[in-house]
Enzyme design. Structure first.
Site, PDB file in Angstrom:
ATOM      1  N   SER A  29       0.687  -1.091  -0.094  1.00  0.00           N
ATOM      2  CA  SER A  29       0.070  -0.056  -0.018  1.00  0.00           C
ATOM      3  C   SER A  29       0.706   1.251  -0.032  1.00  0.00           C
ATOM      4  CB  SER A  29      -0.949   0.039   1.198  1.00  0.00           C
ATOM      5  OG  SER A  29      -1.624   1.082   1.350  1.00  0.00           O
TER       6      SER A  29
ATOM      7  N   HIS B 196      -2.414   7.431  -4.518  1.00  0.00           N
ATOM      8  CA  HIS B 196      -2.519   5.883  -3.553  1.00  0.00           C
ATOM      9  C   HIS B 196      -2.446   4.896  -4.711  1.00  0.00           C
ATOM     10  CE1 HIS B 196      -5.600   2.798  -2.611  1.00  0.00           C
ATOM     11  NE2 HIS B 196      -4.826   2.808  -1.591  1.00  0.00           N
TER      12      HIS B 196
ATOM     13  N   ASN C  48      -2.332   0.222  -4.172  1.00  0.00           N
ATOM     14  CA  ASN C  48      -2.429  -0.726  -3.529  1.00  0.00           C
ATOM     15  C   ASN C  48      -2.547  -2.076  -4.424  1.00  0.00           C
ATOM     16  OD1 ASN C  48      -4.632  -2.769  -2.237  1.00  0.00           O
ATOM     17  ND2 ASN C  48      -3.369  -1.854  -0.683  1.00  0.00           N
TER      18      ASN C  48
ATOM     19  N   GLY D 267      -6.212  -6.171  13.376  1.00  0.00           N
ATOM     20  CA  GLY D 267      -5.550  -5.842  14.655  1.00  0.00           C
ATOM     21  C   GLY D 267      -4.109  -5.739  14.378  1.00  0.00           C
ATOM     22  N   GLY D 268      -3.844  -5.451  13.177  1.00  0.00           N
ATOM     23  CA  GLY D 268      -2.607  -4.933  12.541  1.00  0.00           C
ATOM     24  C   GLY D 268      -1.962  -3.708  12.951  1.00  0.00           C
TER      25      GLY D 268
END
Length: 310
Positions: free
Chosen positions: A97, A111, A113, A263-264
C-alpha cells in the site's frame, strides 16, 4: 496443495517487496536527501510487515510505502462484505500500500494498492484472489496530467483486453466516492476486487504489469509540478481538500477497516492520513477561481483518455 498454496504466497511476496524497494528508491531520488525510515513489525501468531515512511521532505510532506504479510483463522468482516460465504475461513494475505502526500499543492496526492488473498476451510480447495489499483487526487487540475495518468493505466490494461480499462476505471469511480459529500475523491484510475477470472499466472501477470506501470503514470506529474509556484491560498486549499481524504479513509476505505479489524499495526494502517489538514464549515470556492474549476471540471466523471491534447 499446501505446497502450491505456499508457492503462490512466496511468489507474490517476492514481487511486492521488490516493488516496494523500487518505489522507495524512485521517490528518494526525487527528494534528493530525505529517506524513508523503515519499521519492521510482527503480530503474534498473525504475520507482520515492513513499513516505510518519509516525513517532512522537500517534495513529499509525508509518504508511506508499506508491505505486509498476515494470516489468521478467520477473515475480518471487511474482507467478506461482498462474499459472506467465505466468512470464518482461515486466510493468508499479502499487500503493498502506497500513499504520497506532496508538499506542493499543485502535485496531486496518489494512492496505490496491490494485494493477494488465499483462504479456505481446508488445504484441499483454497480460494484465492487479487485486488488493488491506483488513483489520483489533485488539488489543482491539469487536463494533460489527467490524460497522461489514465492513458498509462489504459495501456497497462489493454494487454489483457480492451474491456479491462473501462471496467476497472468505472469501478474506481464508484469506489472512491464520498456519498455524504456527493463528490468523488479525485479523478480516479483503476480499482478491482476479487480478481480470479483467469488462471493464477495470468492474474499475477496483470498485477505485475499494473504495479510496474505506476511510476510511469505518476512520476512525470510529480516532476512537472513539484516546483510550481504557490502561496498561502493554494496551501490552505490543499489542507482543506485533504479533509476529504481523511473522511474517505476513515468512513469508507475497506483496506483501513480490514487492517483495524485484523488488529494490525495501527501506525502503519493510518499512514494514509495526511500530516496536516483543516476543515472549514460551509466553505465554498470563489466562482471562476482555480479552486472552483477543480469541482466543475475535475471532480466529475470523465473519459480522460479521450480528452483532446497532444
Amino acid at each position: 496443495m499446501r505446497k502450491d498454496r505456499q508457492n503462490k504466497i512466496t511468489e507474490v511476496g517476492i514481487y511486492l517487496k521488490d516493488l516496494q524497494n523500487r518505489l522507495c528508491r524512485a521517490f528518494e531520488k526525487e527528494e534528493g536527501e530525505s529517506r524513508f525510515q523503515e519499521t519492521l513489525w510482527e503480530k503474534p501468531n498473525g504475520g507482520g510487515g515492513r513499513t516505510r515512511l518519509l516525513t517532512e521532505g522537500h517534495v513529499i510532506e509525508q509518504g508511506g510505502v508499506n508491505f505486509s504479510c498476515v494470516y489468521g483463522n478467520q477473515l475480518p468482516p471487511a474482507a467478506t462484505q461482498k462474499h459472506p460465504e467465505i466468512s470464518g475461513f482461515a486466510f493468508q494475505a499479502e499487500g503493498l500500500s502506497l500513499v504520497i502526500h506532496p508538499r506542493n499543492p499543485y502535485v496531486p496526492t496518489v494512492h496505490a494498492n496491490f494485494r493477494f488473498f488465499i483462504a479456505g476451510k481446508d488445504e484441499a480447495d483454497p480460494r484465492w484472489w487479487f485486488g488493488g489499483g491506483y488513483d489520483l487526487t489533485p488539488y489543482y487540475g491539469f487536463e494533460e496530467d489527467c490524460r497522461h495518468w489514465h492513458r498509462v493505466a489504459k495501456k497497462a490494461c489493454d494487454r489483457f483486453g480492451e474491456a479491462i480499462y473501462p471496467r476497472f476505471k468505472a469501478a474506481c469511480d464508484d469506489y472512491f466516492y464520498l456519498k455524504h459529500r456527493n463528490e468523488p475523491r479525485g479523478i480516479g484510475g483503476l480499482f478491482f476486487d476479487d480478481l480470479n477470472e483467469w488462471e493464477f499466472k495470468r492474474c499475477f501477470e496483470f498485477i505485475k504489469i499494473l504495479g510496474d506501470s505506476f511510476l510511469e503514470a505518476y512520476l512525470p506529474i510529480m516532476q512537472n509540478r513539484k516546483n510550481h509556484p504557490y502561496g498561502e491560498r493554494q496551501r490552505e486549499f490543499q489542507l482543506y481538500r485533504r479533509g476529504r481524504y481523511v473522511e474517505f479513509n476513515l468512513l469508507y476505505d475497506r483496506g483501513t477497516r480490514f487492517g483495524l479489524e485484523f488488529g494490525g499495526r495501527t501506525e502503519s494502517i493510518l499512514m494514509s492520513l495526511p500530516p496536516r489538514v483543516v476543515w472549514r464549515p460551509n466553505w465554498e470556492p470563489e466562482p471562476g477561481s482555480e479552486e472552483a474549476r477543480l469541482y466543475e471540471d475535475y471532480l466529475v466523471r470523465r473519459n480522460w483518455v479521450s480528452v483532446s491534447g497532444a
